[in-house]
Write a protein that holds these residues in place. Sequence first.
Motif, PDB file in Angstrom:
ATOM      1  N   LEU A 105       0.828  -1.209   0.000  1.00 59.39           N
ATOM      2  CA  LEU A 105       0.000   0.000   0.000  1.00 59.39           C
ATOM      3  C   LEU A 105       0.866   1.264   0.000  1.00 59.39           C
ATOM      4  N   ALA A 106       2.051   1.183   0.623  1.00 58.52           N
ATOM      5  CA  ALA A 106       2.975   2.333   0.601  1.00 58.52           C
ATOM      6  C   ALA A 106       3.467   2.576  -0.823  1.00 58.52           C
ATOM      7  N   VAL A 107       3.787   1.478  -1.538  1.00 53.86           N
ATOM      8  CA  VAL A 107       4.228   1.621  -2.936  1.00 53.86           C
ATOM      9  C   VAL A 107       3.087   2.218  -3.768  1.00 53.86           C
ATOM     10  N   PHE A 108       1.876   1.742  -3.516  1.00 48.13           N
ATOM     11  CA  PHE A 108       0.693   2.254  -4.219  1.00 48.13           C
ATOM     12  C   PHE A 108       0.534   3.754  -3.956  1.00 48.13           C
ATOM     13  N   ALA A 109       0.612   4.128  -2.673  1.00 46.31           N
ATOM     14  CA  ALA A 109       0.435   5.540  -2.308  1.00 46.31           C
ATOM     15  C   ALA A 109       1.504   6.415  -2.962  1.00 46.31           C
ATOM     16  N   VAL A 111       2.365 -13.613  -3.378  1.00 45.36           N
ATOM     17  CA  VAL A 111       3.202 -12.464  -3.014  1.00 45.36           C
ATOM     18  C   VAL A 111       4.020 -12.010  -4.225  1.00 45.36           C
ATOM     19  N   VAL A 112       4.629 -12.975  -4.932  1.00 46.42           N
ATOM     20  CA  VAL A 112       5.472 -12.627  -6.080  1.00 46.42           C
ATOM     21  C   VAL A 112       4.634 -11.977  -7.187  1.00 46.42           C
ATOM     22  N   LEU A 113       3.501 -12.581  -7.513  1.00 49.50           N
ATOM     23  CA  LEU A 113       2.718 -12.095  -8.652  1.00 49.50           C
ATOM     24  C   LEU A 113       2.066 -10.744  -8.385  1.00 49.50           C
ATOM     25  N   PHE A 114       1.498 -10.568  -7.188  1.00 51.49           N
ATOM     26  CA  PHE A 114       0.713  -9.361  -6.939  1.00 51.49           C
ATOM     27  C   PHE A 114       1.443  -8.315  -6.114  1.00 51.49           C
ATOM     28  N   PHE A 115       1.957  -8.694  -4.919  1.00 48.66           N
ATOM     29  CA  PHE A 115       2.667  -7.701  -4.109  1.00 48.66           C
ATOM     30  C   PHE A 115       3.936  -7.231  -4.812  1.00 48.66           C
ATOM     31  N   MET A 116       4.629  -8.146  -5.498  1.00 51.56           N
ATOM     32  CA  MET A 116       5.878  -7.773  -6.161  1.00 51.56           C
ATOM     33  C   MET A 116       5.649  -7.420  -7.630  1.00 51.56           C
ATOM     34  N   SER A 172       7.282  11.000  -6.303  1.00 55.63           N
ATOM     35  CA  SER A 172       6.169  11.530  -7.091  1.00 55.63           C
ATOM     36  C   SER A 172       5.657  10.394  -7.962  1.00 55.63           C
ATOM     37  N   PRO A 173       4.494  10.573  -8.621  1.00 57.85           N
ATOM     38  CA  PRO A 173       4.014   9.526  -9.529  1.00 57.85           C
ATOM     39  C   PRO A 173       5.055   9.166 -10.587  1.00 57.85           C
ATOM     40  N   GLU A 174       5.898  10.147 -10.992  1.00 55.17           N
ATOM     41  CA  GLU A 174       6.903   9.884 -12.025  1.00 55.17           C
ATOM     42  C   GLU A 174       8.113   9.153 -11.450  1.00 55.17           C
ATOM     43  N   TYR A 175       8.465   9.503 -10.213  1.00 55.46           N
ATOM     44  CA  TYR A 175       9.679   8.931  -9.629  1.00 55.46           C
ATOM     45  C   TYR A 175       9.427   8.393  -8.221  1.00 55.46           C
ATOM     46  N   HIS A 176       9.322   7.053  -8.114  1.00 58.86           N
ATOM     47  CA  HIS A 176       9.206   6.456  -6.779  1.00 58.86           C
ATOM     48  C   HIS A 176       9.893   5.092  -6.747  1.00 58.86           C
ATOM     49  N   SER A 177      10.877   4.908  -7.628  1.00 58.16           N
ATOM     50  CA  SER A 177      11.617   3.641  -7.694  1.00 58.16           C
ATOM     51  C   SER A 177      12.148   3.165  -6.343  1.00 58.16           C
ATOM     52  N   PRO A 178      12.724   4.064  -5.525  1.00 59.91           N
ATOM     53  CA  PRO A 178      13.257   3.571  -4.247  1.00 59.91           C
ATOM     54  C   PRO A 178      12.200   2.855  -3.400  1.00 59.91           C
ATOM     55  N   VAL A 179      10.961   3.371  -3.396  1.00 61.80           N
ATOM     56  CA  VAL A 179       9.904   2.718  -2.606  1.00 61.80           C
ATOM     57  C   VAL A 179       9.570   1.356  -3.218  1.00 61.80           C
ATOM     58  N   GLU A 180       9.451   1.334  -4.543  1.00 62.27           N
ATOM     59  CA  GLU A 180       9.138   0.095  -5.263  1.00 62.27           C
ATOM     60  C   GLU A 180      10.203  -0.980  -4.986  1.00 62.27           C
ATOM     61  N   VAL A 181      11.478  -0.577  -5.091  1.00 60.13           N
ATOM     62  CA  VAL A 181      12.579  -1.525  -4.915  1.00 60.13           C
ATOM     63  C   VAL A 181      12.679  -1.986  -3.454  1.00 60.13           C
ATOM     64  N   HIS A 211       1.643   0.736 -13.772  1.00 56.65           N
ATOM     65  CA  HIS A 211       0.821  -0.445 -13.599  1.00 56.65           C
ATOM     66  C   HIS A 211       0.104  -0.355 -12.262  1.00 56.65           C
ATOM     67  N   VAL A 212      -0.660   0.677 -12.023  1.00 56.25           N
ATOM     68  CA  VAL A 212      -1.287   0.796 -10.714  1.00 56.25           C
ATOM     69  C   VAL A 212      -2.347  -0.297 -10.558  1.00 56.25           C
ATOM     70  N   VAL A 213      -2.011  -1.228  -9.684  1.00 53.93           N
ATOM     71  CA  VAL A 213      -2.934  -2.310  -9.368  1.00 53.93           C
ATOM     72  C   VAL A 213      -3.992  -1.723  -8.430  1.00 53.93           C
ATOM     73  N   PRO A 214      -5.278  -2.028  -8.665  1.00 54.16           N
ATOM     74  CA  PRO A 214      -6.290  -1.488  -7.747  1.00 54.16           C
ATOM     75  C   PRO A 214      -6.018  -1.923  -6.315  1.00 54.16           C
ATOM     76  N   LYS A 215      -6.278  -1.039  -5.362  1.00 53.26           N
ATOM     77  CA  LYS A 215      -6.033  -1.328  -3.948  1.00 53.26           C
ATOM     78  C   LYS A 215      -6.745  -2.595  -3.506  1.00 53.26           C
ATOM     79  N   ARG A 216      -7.957  -2.767  -4.044  1.00 53.03           N
ATOM     80  CA  ARG A 216      -8.795  -3.923  -3.716  1.00 53.03           C
ATOM     81  C   ARG A 216      -8.027  -5.233  -3.910  1.00 53.03           C
TER      82      ARG A 216
END
Lengths: 222, 125
Positions: free
Chosen positions: A90-94, B59-64, A187-196, B11-16
């Motif tokens: 959820l943090a990566v999403f945010a 976990v691999v497919l969705f969280f990662m 930002s939406p354009e740059y958030h690689s560190p959170v993703e990684v 690739h914003v996966v829906p929160k749901r």
Amino acid sequence: MSEIATSEAAHPAHLQHHFDSLQEQSQVASLGMWVFLVTEILFFGGMFTSYLVYRSTYPDAFAIASKHTVILIGAVNTAVLITSSLTMALAVFASSEGNRKSTVNFLTATWVLGFTFLVLKGIEYTIDFHEHLVPGAGFQMAGTNPGHAELFFSLYFIMTGIHALHMIIGLSVLLVILYMARRGDFSPEYHSPVEVMGLYWHFVDIIWIFLFPLLYLIDRHR
Amino acid sequence: MAIEHTETTEHVVPKRVYYTIFVILMVMTYTTVQVAYFDLGRFNAVAALLIAFFKASLVVLFFMHVKYAPKLIKLFVLGGLFWLAIMLGITMTDYMTRTPQEFPMSRVNTVQPLPAAHVPTALLG
């Protein structure tokens, strides 16, 4: 990294010169983390292989020894780590939505959950210590060959210990990412560190997803 | 760098999706603990590992995000698993086809010393 101060629109501040686009840059960052994680799969894989070899050699001793692990703490810790993976996702999403407050909150929740895991693990190690389960001169186990049972607990302490070390490293890096998120680096354009960071965190969760059944569950019925 | 460019920038996966995966993971954790107390013989290990593989795959497919990742990343993930399979597979085919006397640990613990010219007991019938 030199940054071109003139046109921000033509050249985003976070884009390094050897990449065509921010998208390519972030995909390369993810790929780089995956390369590291592949080495980690094989690093932990070596320990899982030793476990498998010795468990198949001394099935009875391993069954008796594994029933001395504290299943309640193991199960609660599994739930804690899975929840921390949710908050990390959820943090990566945010961060990909550019929601700074939400990113900081979810990263903080992840850190607290990770720390909770380590505290519970510490309590468990203390119980193990008092029950004479630590390999060495004080090791005691009735009902089986103590040497073979000691092998189980050597593997238990090495595997969970190295997993815990990965948690400690993860929590340390998470503090840096948390600081960057608070400062508003993402930002939406740059958030690689959170993703990684997320990739690493989920990987450590996966290791525990395998450690829990192998060390605590398989011979519980015997 | 031959990184493929996907159609969408994010690739914003829906929160749901994350919440659904989380619920499945928790239910599976509860299931695996409950199953462990039933005597299924050697299938206890099989059940526990199948559930663990299922959880790890989610976990691999969705969280990662591997489900939504470029093919190159998918290839690296599969590559890692492939090499892990080589390590586990070839190591175990070796150990499973040997006699117990040949394990270093059990050699220490066996009563009778090994003969000078050691022939695996499996070959002696």
